[in-house]
Motif scaffolding. Structure first.
Motif, PDB file in Angstrom:
ATOM      1  N   ILE A   3       0.838  -1.199   0.000  1.00 37.21           N
ATOM      2  CA  ILE A   3       0.000   0.000   0.000  1.00 37.21           C
ATOM      3  C   ILE A   3       0.869   1.245   0.000  1.00 37.21           C
ATOM      4  O   ILE A   3       1.783   1.366   0.826  1.00 37.21           O
ATOM      5  CB  ILE A   3      -0.909   0.028   1.247  1.00 37.21           C
ATOM      6  CG1 ILE A   3      -1.835  -1.184   1.259  1.00 37.21           C
ATOM      7  CG2 ILE A   3      -1.717   1.329   1.304  1.00 37.21           C
ATOM      8  CD1 ILE A   3      -2.612  -1.361   2.560  1.00 37.21           C
ATOM      9  N   LEU A   4       0.569   2.163  -0.922  1.00 31.75           N
ATOM     10  CA  LEU A   4       1.171   3.495  -0.888  1.00 31.75           C
ATOM     11  C   LEU A   4       0.238   4.347  -0.048  1.00 31.75           C
ATOM     12  O   LEU A   4      -0.881   4.658  -0.458  1.00 31.75           O
ATOM     13  CB  LEU A   4       1.318   4.091  -2.294  1.00 31.75           C
ATOM     14  CG  LEU A   4       1.848   5.533  -2.343  1.00 31.75           C
ATOM     15  CD1 LEU A   4       3.266   5.622  -1.779  1.00 31.75           C
ATOM     16  CD2 LEU A   4       1.807   6.066  -3.770  1.00 31.75           C
ATOM     17  N   LEU A   5       0.661   4.688   1.158  1.00 28.17           N
ATOM     18  CA  LEU A   5      -0.103   5.534   2.062  1.00 28.17           C
ATOM     19  C   LEU A   5       0.380   6.960   1.871  1.00 28.17           C
ATOM     20  O   LEU A   5       1.532   7.277   2.189  1.00 28.17           O
ATOM     21  CB  LEU A   5       0.096   5.087   3.512  1.00 28.17           C
ATOM     22  CG  LEU A   5      -0.441   6.003   4.599  1.00 28.17           C
ATOM     23  CD1 LEU A   5      -1.954   6.175   4.474  1.00 28.17           C
ATOM     24  CD2 LEU A   5      -0.052   5.477   5.974  1.00 28.17           C
ATOM     25  N   LEU A  27       3.719  -1.215   3.870  1.00 29.35           N
ATOM     26  CA  LEU A  27       3.402   0.172   3.542  1.00 29.35           C
ATOM     27  C   LEU A  27       4.606   0.912   2.989  1.00 29.35           C
ATOM     28  O   LEU A  27       5.729   0.732   3.450  1.00 29.35           O
ATOM     29  CB  LEU A  27       2.914   0.928   4.788  1.00 29.35           C
ATOM     30  CG  LEU A  27       1.646   0.454   5.472  1.00 29.35           C
ATOM     31  CD1 LEU A  27       1.313   1.379   6.641  1.00 29.35           C
ATOM     32  CD2 LEU A  27       0.483   0.385   4.512  1.00 29.35           C
ATOM     33  N   VAL A  28       4.324   1.739   2.013  1.00 31.53           N
ATOM     34  CA  VAL A  28       5.245   2.778   1.561  1.00 31.53           C
ATOM     35  C   VAL A  28       4.554   4.060   1.975  1.00 31.53           C
ATOM     36  O   VAL A  28       3.453   4.356   1.507  1.00 31.53           O
ATOM     37  CB  VAL A  28       5.468   2.730   0.034  1.00 31.53           C
ATOM     38  CG1 VAL A  28       6.360   3.878  -0.401  1.00 31.53           C
ATOM     39  CG2 VAL A  28       6.039   1.388  -0.384  1.00 31.53           C
ATOM     40  N   GLN A  48       8.660   1.732   4.257  1.00 25.11           N
ATOM     41  CA  GLN A  48       9.536   2.687   3.579  1.00 25.11           C
ATOM     42  C   GLN A  48       8.913   4.076   3.622  1.00 25.11           C
ATOM     43  O   GLN A  48       7.695   4.209   3.669  1.00 25.11           O
ATOM     44  CB  GLN A  48       9.728   2.278   2.125  1.00 25.11           C
ATOM     45  CG  GLN A  48      10.387   0.936   1.953  1.00 25.11           C
ATOM     46  CD  GLN A  48      10.430   0.543   0.490  1.00 25.11           C
ATOM     47  OE1 GLN A  48      10.717   1.365  -0.369  1.00 25.11           O
ATOM     48  NE2 GLN A  48      10.144  -0.708   0.203  1.00 25.11           N
ATOM     49  N   ALA A  49       9.754   5.096   3.565  1.00 24.93           N
ATOM     50  CA  ALA A  49       9.286   6.480   3.545  1.00 24.93           C
ATOM     51  C   ALA A  49       9.771   7.151   2.266  1.00 24.93           C
ATOM     52  O   ALA A  49      10.909   6.951   1.848  1.00 24.93           O
ATOM     53  CB  ALA A  49       9.813   7.236   4.762  1.00 24.93           C
ATOM     54  N   GLY A  62       4.293   6.906 -10.935  1.00 26.09           N
ATOM     55  CA  GLY A  62       5.642   6.352 -10.868  1.00 26.09           C
ATOM     56  C   GLY A  62       5.947   5.679  -9.541  1.00 26.09           C
ATOM     57  O   GLY A  62       6.550   4.601  -9.507  1.00 26.09           O
ATOM     58  N   LEU A  63       5.524   6.307  -8.443  1.00 23.78           N
ATOM     59  CA  LEU A  63       5.731   5.700  -7.124  1.00 23.78           C
ATOM     60  C   LEU A  63       4.978   4.377  -6.987  1.00 23.78           C
ATOM     61  O   LEU A  63       5.507   3.407  -6.445  1.00 23.78           O
ATOM     62  CB  LEU A  63       5.276   6.654  -6.015  1.00 23.78           C
ATOM     63  CG  LEU A  63       6.212   7.787  -5.654  1.00 23.78           C
ATOM     64  CD1 LEU A  63       5.534   8.745  -4.665  1.00 23.78           C
ATOM     65  CD2 LEU A  63       7.513   7.255  -5.073  1.00 23.78           C
ATOM     66  N   LEU A  64       3.744   4.357  -7.476  1.00 18.39           N
ATOM     67  CA  LEU A  64       2.960   3.122  -7.421  1.00 18.39           C
ATOM     68  C   LEU A  64       3.668   1.998  -8.173  1.00 18.39           C
ATOM     69  O   LEU A  64       3.750   0.865  -7.688  1.00 18.39           O
ATOM     70  CB  LEU A  64       1.558   3.353  -7.987  1.00 18.39           C
ATOM     71  CG  LEU A  64       0.626   4.211  -7.123  1.00 18.39           C
ATOM     72  CD1 LEU A  64      -0.553   4.717  -7.948  1.00 18.39           C
ATOM     73  CD2 LEU A  64       0.155   3.436  -5.910  1.00 18.39           C
ATOM     74  N   ALA A  65       4.195   2.313  -9.355  1.00 20.43           N
ATOM     75  CA  ALA A  65       4.895   1.306 -10.158  1.00 20.43           C
ATOM     76  C   ALA A  65       6.237   0.924  -9.537  1.00 20.43           C
ATOM     77  O   ALA A  65       6.558  -0.268  -9.415  1.00 20.43           O
ATOM     78  CB  ALA A  65       5.102   1.833 -11.579  1.00 20.43           C
ATOM     79  N   GLU A  66       7.006   1.920  -9.137  1.00 15.96           N
ATOM     80  CA  GLU A  66       8.337   1.679  -8.578  1.00 15.96           C
ATOM     81  C   GLU A  66       8.296   0.771  -7.354  1.00 15.96           C
ATOM     82  O   GLU A  66       9.156  -0.099  -7.179  1.00 15.96           O
ATOM     83  CB  GLU A  66       8.974   3.020  -8.188  1.00 15.96           C
ATOM     84  CG  GLU A  66      10.322   2.916  -7.521  1.00 15.96           C
ATOM     85  CD  GLU A  66      10.850   4.268  -7.051  1.00 15.96           C
ATOM     86  OE1 GLU A  66      11.800   4.254  -6.246  1.00 15.96           O
ATOM     87  OE2 GLU A  66      10.330   5.312  -7.479  1.00 15.96           O
ATOM     88  N   HIS A  67       7.284   0.949  -6.526  1.00 13.00           N
ATOM     89  CA  HIS A  67       7.199   0.170  -5.287  1.00 13.00           C
ATOM     90  C   HIS A  67       6.245  -1.020  -5.388  1.00 13.00           C
ATOM     91  O   HIS A  67       6.024  -1.723  -4.411  1.00 13.00           O
ATOM     92  CB  HIS A  67       6.800   1.086  -4.129  1.00 13.00           C
ATOM     93  CG  HIS A  67       7.847   2.104  -3.815  1.00 13.00           C
ATOM     94  ND1 HIS A  67       8.977   1.822  -3.083  1.00 13.00           N
ATOM     95  CD2 HIS A  67       7.959   3.399  -4.175  1.00 13.00           C
ATOM     96  CE1 HIS A  67       9.724   2.891  -2.991  1.00 13.00           C
ATOM     97  NE2 HIS A  67       9.133   3.869  -3.648  1.00 13.00           N
ATOM     98  N   GLY A  68       5.692  -1.248  -6.581  1.00 12.66           N
ATOM     99  CA  GLY A  68       4.810  -2.396  -6.786  1.00 12.66           C
ATOM    100  C   GLY A  68       3.570  -2.372  -5.899  1.00 12.66           C
ATOM    101  O   GLY A  68       3.177  -3.404  -5.356  1.00 12.66           O
ATOM    102  N   CYS A  69       2.971  -1.190  -5.762  1.00 14.64           N
ATOM    103  CA  CYS A  69       1.816  -1.037  -4.868  1.00 14.64           C
ATOM    104  C   CYS A  69       0.530  -1.499  -5.542  1.00 14.64           C
ATOM    105  O   CYS A  69       0.295  -1.228  -6.709  1.00 14.64           O
ATOM    106  CB  CYS A  69       1.677   0.415  -4.426  1.00 14.64           C
ATOM    107  SG  CYS A  69       3.073   0.968  -3.422  1.00 14.64           S
ATOM    108  N   ASP A  70      -0.294  -2.183  -4.766  1.00 11.99           N
ATOM    109  CA  ASP A  70      -1.597  -2.658  -5.220  1.00 11.99           C
ATOM    110  C   ASP A  70      -2.707  -1.669  -4.883  1.00 11.99           C
ATOM    111  O   ASP A  70      -3.783  -1.720  -5.470  1.00 11.99           O
ATOM    112  CB  ASP A  70      -1.948  -3.983  -4.525  1.00 11.99           C
ATOM    113  CG  ASP A  70      -0.829  -4.988  -4.611  1.00 11.99           C
ATOM    114  OD1 ASP A  70      -0.581  -5.461  -5.734  1.00 11.99           O
ATOM    115  OD2 ASP A  70      -0.202  -5.286  -3.577  1.00 11.99           O
ATOM    116  N   VAL A  71      -2.432  -0.819  -3.895  1.00 18.59           N
ATOM    117  CA  VAL A  71      -3.448   0.090  -3.359  1.00 18.59           C
ATOM    118  C   VAL A  71      -2.815   1.442  -3.088  1.00 18.59           C
ATOM    119  O   VAL A  71      -1.676   1.515  -2.622  1.00 18.59           O
ATOM    120  CB  VAL A  71      -4.031  -0.467  -2.037  1.00 18.59           C
ATOM    121  CG1 VAL A  71      -5.028   0.503  -1.409  1.00 18.59           C
ATOM    122  CG2 VAL A  71      -4.664  -1.828  -2.243  1.00 18.59           C
TER     123      VAL A  71
END
Length: 133
Positions: A3-5, A27-28, A48-49, A62-71
């Motif tokens: 999850i990208l929070l 969480l990112v 991660q922060a 880009g952040l969603l893709a870079e960190h492989g976030c689903d949400v």
């Protein structure tokens, strides 16, 4: 699940601390104040922060893709709802929110007619996505 929070204020930090007690997600944590994101990320090893610009849709994609976030979990001010919502939509990730897109008064008759209702922009975009071309 990753999850990208976005938003490490009171609500985002509380969410990070609650999630840290449950092993369902990584969480990112993103905040314009990197120190605040780092303090929230300290809730659990492995979090991660990052420092994003919540107004910039492409950076968020880009952040969603870079960190492989689903949400994408939005815990920011309602002014950032639409850029974050559009970024999640563009990235094909799920979107959760603590707020909704803002309402706007009717441009010609603000005291007699409804303009855009609270959440109206999000509901309209979601309906467009479900409509086949």
């Amino acid at each position: 699940m990753r999850i990208l929070l976005v938003g490490a204020g009171g609500v985002g930090t509380a969410l990070a601390r609650i999630a840290a007690r449950r092993p369902f997600a990584e969480l990112v944590i993103a905040d314009y104040d990197l120190g605040r994101a780092q303090r929230a990320a300290a809730a659990r090893d492995g979090y991660q922060a990052v420092r994003p610009d919540a107004r910039d849709e492409q950076t968020t994609v880009g952040l969603l893709a870079e960190h492989g976030c689903d949400v994408l979990m939005n815990a920011t001010d309602p002014r950032f709802v639409m850029p974050l919502f559009r970024a999640a939509l563009q990235a094909g990730t799920h979107y959760l929110d603590m707020a909704m897109s803002l309402s706007y008064p009717h441009p010609g008759e603000p005291y007699r007619r409804t303009g855009v209702k609270l959440g109206g922009e999000q509901f309209a975009m979601a309906a467009e996505e479900r409509t086949p071309a």
